[in-house]
Design an enzyme around this catalytic site. Sequence first.
Site, PDB file in Angstrom:
ATOM      1  N   THR A 148       0.825  -1.219   0.000  1.00  0.00           N
ATOM      2  CA  THR A 148       0.000   0.000   0.000  1.00  0.00           C
ATOM      3  C   THR A 148       0.845   1.249   0.000  1.00  0.00           C
ATOM      4  OG1 THR A 148      -1.854  -1.065   1.094  1.00  0.00           O
ATOM      5  CG2 THR A 148      -1.667   1.293   1.408  1.00  0.00           C
ATOM      6  N   TYR A 188      -8.076   0.711  -3.334  1.00  0.00           N
ATOM      7  CA  TYR A 188      -6.972   1.230  -4.141  1.00  0.00           C
ATOM      8  C   TYR A 188      -6.219   0.026  -4.690  1.00  0.00           C
ATOM      9  CZ  TYR A 188      -4.684  -0.215   0.105  1.00  0.00           C
ATOM     10  OH  TYR A 188      -4.276  -0.971   1.177  1.00  0.00           O
ATOM     11  N   THR A 230       1.592  -4.342   4.161  1.00  0.00           N
ATOM     12  CA  THR A 230       1.408  -4.560   5.601  1.00  0.00           C
ATOM     13  C   THR A 230       0.902  -5.970   5.921  1.00  0.00           C
ATOM     14  OG1 THR A 230      -0.849  -3.701   5.451  1.00  0.00           O
ATOM     15  CG2 THR A 230       0.913  -2.129   6.045  1.00  0.00           C
ATOM     16  N   ASP A 231       0.319  -6.671   4.945  1.00  0.00           N
ATOM     17  CA  ASP A 231      -0.296  -7.969   5.254  1.00  0.00           C
ATOM     18  C   ASP A 231       0.707  -8.991   5.796  1.00  0.00           C
ATOM     19  OD1 ASP A 231      -2.991  -8.281   2.786  1.00  0.00           O
ATOM     20  OD2 ASP A 231      -2.513  -6.789   4.327  1.00  0.00           O
ATOM     21  N   LYS A 244       0.211  -7.207  12.605  1.00  0.00           N
ATOM     22  CA  LYS A 244      -0.891  -6.373  12.122  1.00  0.00           C
ATOM     23  C   LYS A 244      -2.147  -6.856  12.828  1.00  0.00           C
ATOM     24  CE  LYS A 244      -3.170  -4.852   7.817  1.00  0.00           C
ATOM     25  NZ  LYS A 244      -3.141  -4.984   6.334  1.00  0.00           N
ATOM     26  N   GLU A 252      -2.174 -27.735  28.173  1.00  0.00           N
ATOM     27  CA  GLU A 252      -3.378 -28.307  27.532  1.00  0.00           C
ATOM     28  C   GLU A 252      -3.127 -29.716  26.984  1.00  0.00           C
ATOM     29  OE1 GLU A 252      -6.476 -25.700  28.180  1.00  0.00           O
ATOM     30  OE2 GLU A 252      -6.473 -27.583  27.050  1.00  0.00           O
TER      31      GLU A 252
END
Length: 357
Positions: free
Chosen positions: A43, A57, A123-124, A196, A314
Amino acid sequence: MLLNSSYRIFNLARALLICSALLAGNAWAQVKPNIVILATGGTIAGAGASAANSATYQAAKVPVDKLIAGVPELKDVASVRGEQVFQIASESFTNAHLLSLGKRVSALSKQADVDGIVITHGTDTLEETAFFLNLTVHTDKPIVVVGSMRPGTAMSADGMLNLYNAVNVAANPSAKGKGVLVTMNDEIHSGRDVSKMINIKTNAFNSQWGPLGMIVEGKSYWFRAPVKRHTLQSEFDIDTIDALADVDVVYGYGNVPATGYEAFSKDKAIINAGTGNGSVADRIVPVLQALRAKGVHIIRSARVPDGFVLRNSEQPDDKYDWVVAHDHKPQKARILAAVALTKTSDSKELQRVFMEY
Ligand code: DAS
């Protein structure tokens, strides 16, 4: 008479010496750090149809030279040059992109005329790339990964200031030795910790253990330093890594079938993005035990964003010969497992790596 003229020559020589020292000093003061910007897309290189398009965009459109020209203040901070390494949205990154970028960063970091490196990135998967470089690039020079949540064509675009901040941090000797850093939204994060966490806001990036510091008007303010192994202290070196093993992630949820796990039965390791504290449904436990018996490492991470998976809590990890991802989110656990598997396939060694990095 003779004394007089030699005194005059002495004074002239002294004046010349002072002037040259001042000129040299001044020139030295003018010498700025050399920063290389490696552009990969995203981006921060995006463009929308109108200024109102902050979320609609096309990513990976603007070339690196235009990114640099878009922030003329960079030349007051450093001598900057750019390289267009890729031009892609970062969701399209592959292991091959990571290896190629890592090797370029490593090569540049060894050059005497490079003082710091900035990587502009979507950013992903920015957090995955930053972590990968943190694990494998042997340098103490600042390496700063930066992106933006809005394209440069949008109102209140964040890319210009994010890039200005990234270059300032990369040019600042105080950033040396802190591992790979991520600057977003005026914060300086460790590439190890940051993720993110919000998909369309400028304050999208967060580290559960907090940022390392802030960058305001070009000045870095530090409040923490990393305690986990990275860069120069890492046993993993990108210059000796030419392939990464297949490690995939299966998301845990109510009603989850064995299908996803069995689909990755050829992998070297499977990351379980388990519910809660890395829990595994009782019908899935035998499936994972069978995969382990075939040599596939089982690494328990969690879909829960914060906290860390406790070994033998767990599930009886010692008994099953499984590994816990500690505080690493599934997407980071995949990176760490793939890097660790370049050196070992011993589960105890893998567990050591997950606790130390
Ligand atoms: N698709 C996103 C990416 O390239 C755009 C971005 O936020 O950078 O990661």
